[in-house]
Design an enzyme around this catalytic site. Sequence first.
Site, PDB file in Angstrom:
ATOM      1  N   ARG A 101      17.254 -33.098 -72.576  1.00  0.00           N
ATOM      2  CA  ARG A 101      18.263 -33.837 -71.835  1.00  0.00           C
ATOM      3  C   ARG A 101      19.445 -34.128 -72.766  1.00  0.00           C
ATOM      4  O   ARG A 101      19.278 -34.140 -73.990  1.00  0.00           O
ATOM      5  CB  ARG A 101      17.681 -35.144 -71.295  1.00  0.00           C
ATOM      6  CG  ARG A 101      16.460 -34.962 -70.396  1.00  0.00           C
ATOM      7  CD  ARG A 101      15.838 -36.295 -70.035  1.00  0.00           C
ATOM      8  NE  ARG A 101      14.683 -36.153 -69.149  1.00  0.00           N
ATOM      9  CZ  ARG A 101      13.428 -36.003 -69.574  1.00  0.00           C
ATOM     10  NH1 ARG A 101      13.173 -35.983 -70.871  1.00  0.00           N
ATOM     11  NH2 ARG A 101      12.436 -35.880 -68.709  1.00  0.00           N
ATOM     12  N   LYS A 156      12.674 -39.522 -72.428  1.00  0.00           N
ATOM     13  CA  LYS A 156      12.560 -40.337 -71.223  1.00  0.00           C
ATOM     14  C   LYS A 156      11.181 -40.981 -71.179  1.00  0.00           C
ATOM     15  O   LYS A 156      10.163 -40.327 -71.369  1.00  0.00           O
ATOM     16  CB  LYS A 156      12.776 -39.465 -69.979  1.00  0.00           C
ATOM     17  CG  LYS A 156      12.947 -40.259 -68.695  1.00  0.00           C
ATOM     18  CD  LYS A 156      13.319 -39.344 -67.549  1.00  0.00           C
ATOM     19  CE  LYS A 156      13.556 -40.138 -66.269  1.00  0.00           C
ATOM     20  NZ  LYS A 156      13.914 -39.259 -65.141  1.00  0.00           N
ATOM     21  N   HIS A 214      22.668 -30.925 -67.463  1.00  0.00           N
ATOM     22  CA  HIS A 214      21.310 -30.818 -66.914  1.00  0.00           C
ATOM     23  C   HIS A 214      21.068 -29.450 -66.282  1.00  0.00           C
ATOM     24  O   HIS A 214      19.914 -29.027 -66.133  1.00  0.00           O
ATOM     25  CB  HIS A 214      21.076 -31.928 -65.890  1.00  0.00           C
ATOM     26  CG  HIS A 214      19.677 -32.463 -65.909  1.00  0.00           C
ATOM     27  ND1 HIS A 214      19.205 -33.314 -66.892  1.00  0.00           N
ATOM     28  CD2 HIS A 214      18.630 -32.256 -65.074  1.00  0.00           C
ATOM     29  CE1 HIS A 214      17.929 -33.608 -66.653  1.00  0.00           C
ATOM     30  NE2 HIS A 214      17.555 -32.980 -65.557  1.00  0.00           N
ATOM     31  N   ARG A 266      19.204 -27.352 -68.623  1.00  0.00           N
ATOM     32  CA  ARG A 266      17.781 -27.733 -68.653  1.00  0.00           C
ATOM     33  C   ARG A 266      17.039 -27.020 -67.514  1.00  0.00           C
ATOM     34  O   ARG A 266      15.941 -26.494 -67.708  1.00  0.00           O
ATOM     35  CB  ARG A 266      17.652 -29.253 -68.530  1.00  0.00           C
ATOM     36  CG  ARG A 266      16.228 -29.796 -68.478  1.00  0.00           C
ATOM     37  CD  ARG A 266      16.271 -31.324 -68.541  1.00  0.00           C
ATOM     38  NE  ARG A 266      15.031 -31.961 -68.138  1.00  0.00           N
ATOM     39  CZ  ARG A 266      14.004 -32.193 -68.947  1.00  0.00           C
ATOM     40  NH1 ARG A 266      14.070 -31.787 -70.196  1.00  0.00           N
ATOM     41  NH2 ARG A 266      12.926 -32.809 -68.512  1.00  0.00           N
ATOM     42  N   HIS A 304       7.787 -33.768 -68.595  1.00  0.00           N
ATOM     43  CA  HIS A 304       7.496 -34.324 -67.272  1.00  0.00           C
ATOM     44  C   HIS A 304       6.146 -35.037 -67.300  1.00  0.00           C
ATOM     45  O   HIS A 304       5.172 -34.539 -67.866  1.00  0.00           O
ATOM     46  CB  HIS A 304       7.452 -33.221 -66.221  1.00  0.00           C
ATOM     47  CG  HIS A 304       8.801 -32.709 -65.839  1.00  0.00           C
ATOM     48  ND1 HIS A 304       8.982 -31.538 -65.124  1.00  0.00           N
ATOM     49  CD2 HIS A 304      10.048 -33.203 -66.057  1.00  0.00           C
ATOM     50  CE1 HIS A 304      10.268 -31.338 -64.932  1.00  0.00           C
ATOM     51  NE2 HIS A 304      10.936 -32.330 -65.487  1.00  0.00           N
ATOM     52  N   TYR A 320      10.614 -25.626 -59.948  1.00  0.00           N
ATOM     53  CA  TYR A 320      11.123 -24.370 -60.504  1.00  0.00           C
ATOM     54  C   TYR A 320      10.506 -23.145 -59.846  1.00  0.00           C
ATOM     55  O   TYR A 320      11.025 -22.040 -59.982  1.00  0.00           O
ATOM     56  CB  TYR A 320      10.942 -24.361 -62.022  1.00  0.00           C
ATOM     57  CG  TYR A 320      11.719 -25.491 -62.651  1.00  0.00           C
ATOM     58  CD1 TYR A 320      13.112 -25.481 -62.642  1.00  0.00           C
ATOM     59  CD2 TYR A 320      11.083 -26.608 -63.185  1.00  0.00           C
ATOM     60  CE1 TYR A 320      13.834 -26.540 -63.156  1.00  0.00           C
ATOM     61  CE2 TYR A 320      11.799 -27.668 -63.697  1.00  0.00           C
ATOM     62  CZ  TYR A 320      13.180 -27.629 -63.678  1.00  0.00           C
ATOM     63  OH  TYR A 320      13.907 -28.686 -64.175  1.00  0.00           O
TER      64      TYR A 320
END
Length: 291
Positions: free
Chosen positions: A133, A158, A228, A231, A254, A263
């Site tokens: 990120r 994150k 992003h 990413r 994640h 995806y």
Amino acid sequence: MTRLRKMMLEELERRNYSEATTRCYIRTVEDFSRRFKCSPDGLGPEHIREYQAELFKKRKLSPGTVTQRLAALRFFYIKTLKKTWSIAETPYPKRAFHLPSILSREEVAQLINAALTPFYRTLLMTLYATGVRRAELTHLKVSDIDSKRMVIHVQGGKGRKDRDVMLSPKLLEVLREHWRGLRHKPSTWLFPGNRWHTGDTPITTKVVWNACKEAAQRAGLQKDVHPHTLRHCFATHLLEAGADLRTIQMLLGHRDLEETTIYLHLSERHLSATGSPLDLLELKDRPPQDE
């Protein structure tokens, strides 16, 4: 409000919320308090519903942003004030699901080649090569580059979780060239701030945003491109190259594999692997009116 602000800050820090989320939550509660010119501990569900309606109708905020604001108020009431919160009385808005824009490999190359400066080019290459990120990119340290194991340590991502991502040999050479080109060798930050990159603080996320936007404009890309996007491209292109979802989940950081399954909807390899049912029909060569 000063006392309540301190209490909420302590609770957020105790639960390891990120700096960005902490700032957002504090700003929301302060905005909520200003809206009704009253201390937030004196406001109730009817005020929250009115505030929610104003966010939608007057301020025209998206469902996702409104949900985030409600999450901040929910945290404040439940964790800080130790009060109850009724989801029935203050329901979260339904979020629209949109697939992110994806660039082809050729378009990613165009974007990187159109970077305004070598420094911007390095930022874009790092984003695409690692899938980090933009906030994670700005906080990379020199010590995070592990050339012996060929990984990059992402610290405090994150959710304040650490993870490792792959270090491409091509990116390693670019980062070494970037290091050699710096006027003053930084002791901490990989991408130091200020005009000549000699600051004691890292670059801001705005620098990364500008690098991406300017390159997209110079490359003539018609898609909506932002940091992003790279990413998303990183994950989608890995999937198309044969990487499994679990590996991609770990590389992206994640928490839930369900986040990563998006995806599958973006991968050309997976979309083209399943034929259309139209191809199985035995149709006449010409429509009836031509007979």
